[in-house]
Design an enzyme around this catalytic site. Structure first.
Site, PDB file in Angstrom:
ATOM      1  N   LEU A 194       0.759  -1.356  -0.138  1.00  0.00           N
ATOM      2  CA  LEU A 194      -0.012  -0.020   0.053  1.00  0.00           C
ATOM      3  C   LEU A 194       1.068   1.161  -0.038  1.00  0.00           C
ATOM      4  O   LEU A 194       1.505   1.522   0.986  1.00  0.00           O
ATOM      5  CB  LEU A 194      -0.894  -0.095   1.306  1.00  0.00           C
ATOM      6  N   HIS A 243       7.090   2.005  10.773  1.00  0.00           N
ATOM      7  CA  HIS A 243       7.580   3.314  10.482  1.00  0.00           C
ATOM      8  C   HIS A 243       6.541   4.457  10.917  1.00  0.00           C
ATOM      9  O   HIS A 243       5.293   4.458  10.905  1.00  0.00           O
ATOM     10  CB  HIS A 243       7.906   3.511   8.948  1.00  0.00           C
TER      11      HIS A 243
END
Length: 343
Positions: A127, A231
């Protein structure tokens, strides 16, 4: 209404390569290599054309496209069954309690164990949305379209579904987790290992990675601190996964230490709560209709978009009322079958 999700095509190569170059690395499913990207598109084309009735080793690439301009603004991937060509490796974070009567102390020791526990599951991944488009619900459209695609082709996907989130990457594109563990056994940088995996697969992990548990306490603090963390840019994606029912249960990526989220496929909210029915009426104004994520078509004809819909339970049949303008914009007619879920 101008943005919708459709299957990727070979002609999307240039646009997808441009998106890959924006990721900063660490996106195995969006390789920064044109040949590898072209190979993935070819594999995806073959999957859409295949007539199968059970999960197989297939990859389905989707893109977010502006139908008015043709611009590709994002991409996502669905794997029907992982661990077929080579094992799907993860680290499992385990906890061992040890006691010492002489010291009157109890120690909790964490270890990382190389596993292939998720072999046979389906996976959503890859994604990525252009930074300019990360508002207005387009990220949710792209992410959740994968679940409607699975719902529309349920027989092609497994009973469990997982998603790997990119781990913490430093400003130079390196991985603290890899530098503290993987580099010692492979003699290559994170960028080189990640690129090699994207192009050639991860069999080299099985060949070179230690087969015994790795004690977390022996790793550098920089590596320990990022185990199981996404992240920073991936935190919204993690929140979306949790809203769909995914959870983290101690599995992390072998390259960057990012969390692996899992769920039973039929328990994914967008799959469980979606309904599919015939378009029974087209109305001139959406009025009080709820905002919805909608999808129509099969395989290469699949389309997903944000619009409005109303489910009606009639005396003889149930189905959907759609706004006429929205239906015409996506090529949906009376009698077509459409799946929808609240947006």
């Amino acid at each position: 209404m101008s943005w919708r999700v459709r299957p990727a095509r070979g002609s999307d190569l240039d646009a997808l390569y441009e998106l890959a170059m924006m990721t900063g690395g660490g996106f195995t499913n969006l390789p920064q290599d044109r040949d590898a990207m072209a190979a993935r598109l070819a594999r995806s084309d073959a999957a859409y054309a295949k007539d199968i009735s059970a999960p197989d080793d297939e990859l389905y690439m989707l893109v977010l496209e502006n139908s008015a301009t043709g611009r590709i603004g994002g991409t996502a991937v669905v794997f029907s069954r992982i661990g077929v060509e080579w094992p799907f490796y993860s680290y499992k974070l385990n906890l061992l309690q040890q006691n010492s009567k002489e010291l009157n102390k109890t120690f909790a020791i964490q270890s990382l164990n190389l596993t292939s526990d998720h072999d046979g599951a389906s996976e959503v991944g890859g994604l990525f949305l252009h930074p300019e488009l990360r508002t207005g619900g387009l990220g949710r459209l792209l992410a959740r379209s994968r679940y409607l695609f699975i719902a529309c082709h349920r027989q092609r996907f497994a009973e469990r579904l997982l998603a790997e989130l990119r781990g913490v990457i430093d400003p130079d594109g390196g991985s603290p987790f890899w530098d503290g563990l993987g580099r010692a056994f492979f003699g290559m940088s994170f960028q080189d290992a990640d690129s090699f995996n994207a192009i050639h697969g991860n069999q080299f992990i099985a060949d070179l990675m230690p087969k015994h548990p790795v004690y977390v306490a022996l790793l550098p603090e920089t590596a320990r601190a990022v185990i199981g963390l996404p992240h920073p840019n991936g935190r919204p994606a993690m929140a979306m996964l949790e809203a769909e029912g995914f959870s983290y249960d101690g599995y992390v990526d072998i390259f960057d230490g990012g969390p692996t989220m899992t769920v039973r496929t039929d328990n994914v909210r967008s799959i469980r709560d979606s309904r599919r029915g015939d378009v029974m009426a087209l109305v001139d104004d959406h009025g009080t209709m709820g905002r919805a994520l909608l999808a129509s078509g099969q395989l290469s004809g699949f389309r997903a978009w944000i619009g409005h819909a109303q489910w009606v339970d009639g005396a003889e049949a149930a189905g959907l009322f759609l706004p006429r303008g929205e239906a015409e914009a996506v090529g949906v007619k009376m009698g077509d079958k459409v799946r929808h879920v609240g947006f």
